[in-house]
Motif scaffolding. Structure first.
Motif, PDB file in Angstrom:
ATOM      1  N   SER A 117      29.706  31.928  39.372  1.00  0.00           N
ATOM      2  CA  SER A 117      30.198  33.027  40.182  1.00  0.00           C
ATOM      3  C   SER A 117      30.163  32.644  41.657  1.00  0.00           C
ATOM      4  O   SER A 117      29.269  31.925  42.104  1.00  0.00           O
ATOM      5  CB  SER A 117      29.348  34.281  39.941  1.00  0.00           C
ATOM      6  OG  SER A 117      30.011  35.412  40.393  1.00  0.00           O
TER       7      SER A 117
ATOM      8  N   GLU B 241      39.361  44.275  39.347  1.00  0.00           N
ATOM      9  CA  GLU B 241      38.454  43.622  38.405  1.00  0.00           C
ATOM     10  C   GLU B 241      38.861  42.176  38.113  1.00  0.00           C
ATOM     11  O   GLU B 241      38.006  41.332  37.819  1.00  0.00           O
ATOM     12  CB  GLU B 241      38.386  44.412  37.097  1.00  0.00           C
ATOM     13  CG  GLU B 241      37.336  43.898  36.130  1.00  0.00           C
ATOM     14  CD  GLU B 241      37.276  44.695  34.839  1.00  0.00           C
ATOM     15  OE1 GLU B 241      36.461  44.342  33.969  1.00  0.00           O
ATOM     16  OE2 GLU B 241      38.054  45.666  34.701  1.00  0.00           O
ATOM     17  N   HIS B 242      40.143  41.900  38.199  1.00  0.00           N
ATOM     18  CA  HIS B 242      40.605  40.526  37.964  1.00  0.00           C
ATOM     19  C   HIS B 242      39.914  39.555  38.919  1.00  0.00           C
ATOM     20  O   HIS B 242      39.635  38.396  38.555  1.00  0.00           O
ATOM     21  CB  HIS B 242      42.119  40.444  38.143  1.00  0.00           C
ATOM     22  CG  HIS B 242      42.669  39.062  38.000  1.00  0.00           C
ATOM     23  ND1 HIS B 242      42.885  38.449  36.790  1.00  0.00           N
ATOM     24  CD2 HIS B 242      43.036  38.137  38.952  1.00  0.00           C
ATOM     25  CE1 HIS B 242      43.362  37.237  36.971  1.00  0.00           C
ATOM     26  NE2 HIS B 242      43.471  37.020  38.276  1.00  0.00           N
TER      27      HIS B 242
ATOM     28  N   SER C 158      37.080  40.680  41.189  1.00  0.00           N
ATOM     29  CA  SER C 158      35.668  41.027  41.416  1.00  0.00           C
ATOM     30  C   SER C 158      34.731  40.404  40.387  1.00  0.00           C
ATOM     31  O   SER C 158      33.592  40.062  40.706  1.00  0.00           O
ATOM     32  CB  SER C 158      35.490  42.548  41.429  1.00  0.00           C
ATOM     33  OG  SER C 158      35.854  43.118  40.186  1.00  0.00           O
ATOM     34  N   LYS C 159      35.196  40.230  39.160  1.00  0.00           N
ATOM     35  CA  LYS C 159      34.334  39.662  38.119  1.00  0.00           C
ATOM     36  C   LYS C 159      34.040  38.180  38.353  1.00  0.00           C
ATOM     37  O   LYS C 159      33.134  37.617  37.734  1.00  0.00           O
ATOM     38  CB  LYS C 159      34.973  39.857  36.747  1.00  0.00           C
ATOM     39  CG  LYS C 159      36.281  39.104  36.538  1.00  0.00           C
ATOM     40  CD  LYS C 159      36.888  39.421  35.170  1.00  0.00           C
ATOM     41  CE  LYS C 159      38.201  38.671  34.946  1.00  0.00           C
ATOM     42  NZ  LYS C 159      38.818  39.032  33.633  1.00  0.00           N
ATOM     43  N   LYS C 160      34.795  37.562  39.254  1.00  0.00           N
ATOM     44  CA  LYS C 160      34.605  36.138  39.534  1.00  0.00           C
ATOM     45  C   LYS C 160      33.750  35.905  40.779  1.00  0.00           C
ATOM     46  O   LYS C 160      33.524  34.762  41.175  1.00  0.00           O
ATOM     47  CB  LYS C 160      35.961  35.457  39.719  1.00  0.00           C
ATOM     48  CG  LYS C 160      36.896  35.578  38.521  1.00  0.00           C
ATOM     49  CD  LYS C 160      38.255  34.972  38.825  1.00  0.00           C
ATOM     50  CE  LYS C 160      39.235  35.180  37.677  1.00  0.00           C
ATOM     51  NZ  LYS C 160      40.580  34.645  38.007  1.00  0.00           N
TER      52      LYS C 160
ATOM     53  N   SER D 269      30.134  36.844  42.899  1.00  0.00           N
ATOM     54  CA  SER D 269      28.788  37.414  42.798  1.00  0.00           C
ATOM     55  C   SER D 269      28.397  38.151  44.067  1.00  0.00           C
ATOM     56  O   SER D 269      27.610  39.102  44.031  1.00  0.00           O
ATOM     57  CB  SER D 269      27.760  36.323  42.491  1.00  0.00           C
ATOM     58  OG  SER D 269      27.739  35.355  43.522  1.00  0.00           O
TER      59      SER D 269
ATOM     60  N   SER E 170      39.107  33.462  44.616  1.00  0.00           N
ATOM     61  CA  SER E 170      38.373  33.738  43.370  1.00  0.00           C
ATOM     62  C   SER E 170      38.627  32.683  42.295  1.00  0.00           C
ATOM     63  O   SER E 170      38.013  32.710  41.233  1.00  0.00           O
ATOM     64  CB  SER E 170      38.756  35.119  42.819  1.00  0.00           C
ATOM     65  OG  SER E 170      40.136  35.172  42.490  1.00  0.00           O
TER      66      SER E 170
END
Length: 326
Positions: free
Chosen positions: A2, A26-27, A29-31, A33, A205
């Motif tokens: 991350s 989310e595409h 943000s999930k990558k 930290s 990201s």
């Protein structure tokens, strides 16, 4: 792995929009930290909104490179998005950030530059040309074996932001005119700021074995909108989108300067940048579009001019102005 990301100039519109997209989609943000934002004005509204979304806002105090190195190390940033701030000392501030990132061994560097900077005359368009010098500073780390910085670079040259046309909303509202000092013979392709943010978010990201995604790493990405438009075509796009008559008015450089002084609340250096970009248009140096990178990176189509004007219909076309027919 991350990503720990630092974005500069998040108190400005570009930095704020990139950070907001990374935090809310989310595409992306999930990558990530963590996201830290450097701000010359950490108490402005943009920073307050980002803080609510989960960003850490860090005051940026230019002139203290050693402290900035310490800050970047404290953040633990492995990636930095360098956005030159809207400030009369833009070059010096950004050059200091480039040096600090190098000393802090930040691996991934994405520098937001300006399309047209390579065509700018250093004596006539110094504010545009300084982006070339900043690009050179960023890329010079590539061959420096003493630092991890430069191992994974990306340069994004963003074209003329369509949102700059909002500066002329008063004339559009009250006179039905778009007054720009670009002449009648040449064209440019304004790009929506949101589209620049999308590309930056994908790059920042993206992950690969050497830092950024290999599809992006090492790329010089030039971004413009999808439509080349002369002044009259710009007005036609506005008329079609707003369903009200709109005309282009070619004004002098002196008048353009007065309009910006009266209607733009940005730093004088940013006003000068706009005037210099208009000079490029008038000189025929912006007669191109560059959208292939946008398609390849986002798998989308950049916003059309008509859709831009529809998005900001309230600003350009008040209720009291209606389309009239003979």
């Amino acid at each position: 792995m991350s990503r720990k990301l630092c974005i500069t100039a998040v108190d400005g519109q570009t930095g704020h929009l990139i950070a907001e997209l990374l935090l809310t989609d989310e595409h992306f943000s999930k990558k990530i930290s963590s996201l830290s934002g450097l701000a010359l004005d950490p108490n402005n509204e943009n920073c307050k909104l980002l803080k609510k979304l989960g960003a850490t806002i860090v005051p940026h105090k230019p002139g203290k490179e050693r402290e900035m190195v310490k800050t970047l190390k404290g953040i633990g940033a492995d990636t930095i998005c360098l956005i030159p701030p809207a400030h009369h000392d833009k070059y010096d501030i950004t050059a200091e950030l480039v040096s600090a990132a190098k000393k802090a061994n930040v691996q991934n560097v994405c520098f937001l530059s300006s399309a047209g900077c390579d065509l700018a005359d250093p004596t006539k368009q110094p504010r545009l040309r300084e982006f070339i010098d900043l690009e050179a500073l960023v890329m010079s780390s590539k061959g420096d074996t003493t630092t991890a910085t430069g191992h994974s670079p990306v340069v994004i040259r963003a074209g003329f932001y369509a949102e700059n046309l909002l500066l002329y909303a008063p004339q559009a509202q009250h006179e039905g005119k778009l007054p720009l000092p670009i002449g009648h013979n040449h064209k440019f392709a304004p790009i929506a700021l949101g589209d620049v943010a999308k590309v930056a978010a994908h790059v920042l990201s993206g992950h690969g074995p050497h830092g950024f995604d290999n599809k992006h790493r090492g790329q010089l990405i030039t971004l413009t909108g999808p439509m080349l438009a002369a002044g009259e075509e710009l007005a036609t796009a506005a008329s079609q989108a707003l369903d009200v008559p709109m005309e282009f008015e070619d004004i002098s450089a002196a008048e353009a300067k007065r309009v910006l002084k009266r209607q733009a609340d940005s730093d004088d250096s940013e006003k000068q940048y706009l005037l210099e970009y208009y000079q490029l248009v008038k000189a025929g140096k912006t007669n191109y579009i560059s959208t292939l990178a946008f398609h390849d990176i986002t798998h989308e189509h950049p916003q059309e001019l008509t859709d831009f004007f529809k998005t900001y219909a309230q600003e350009f076309s008040p209720a009291k102005r209606r389309k009239t027919t003979k």
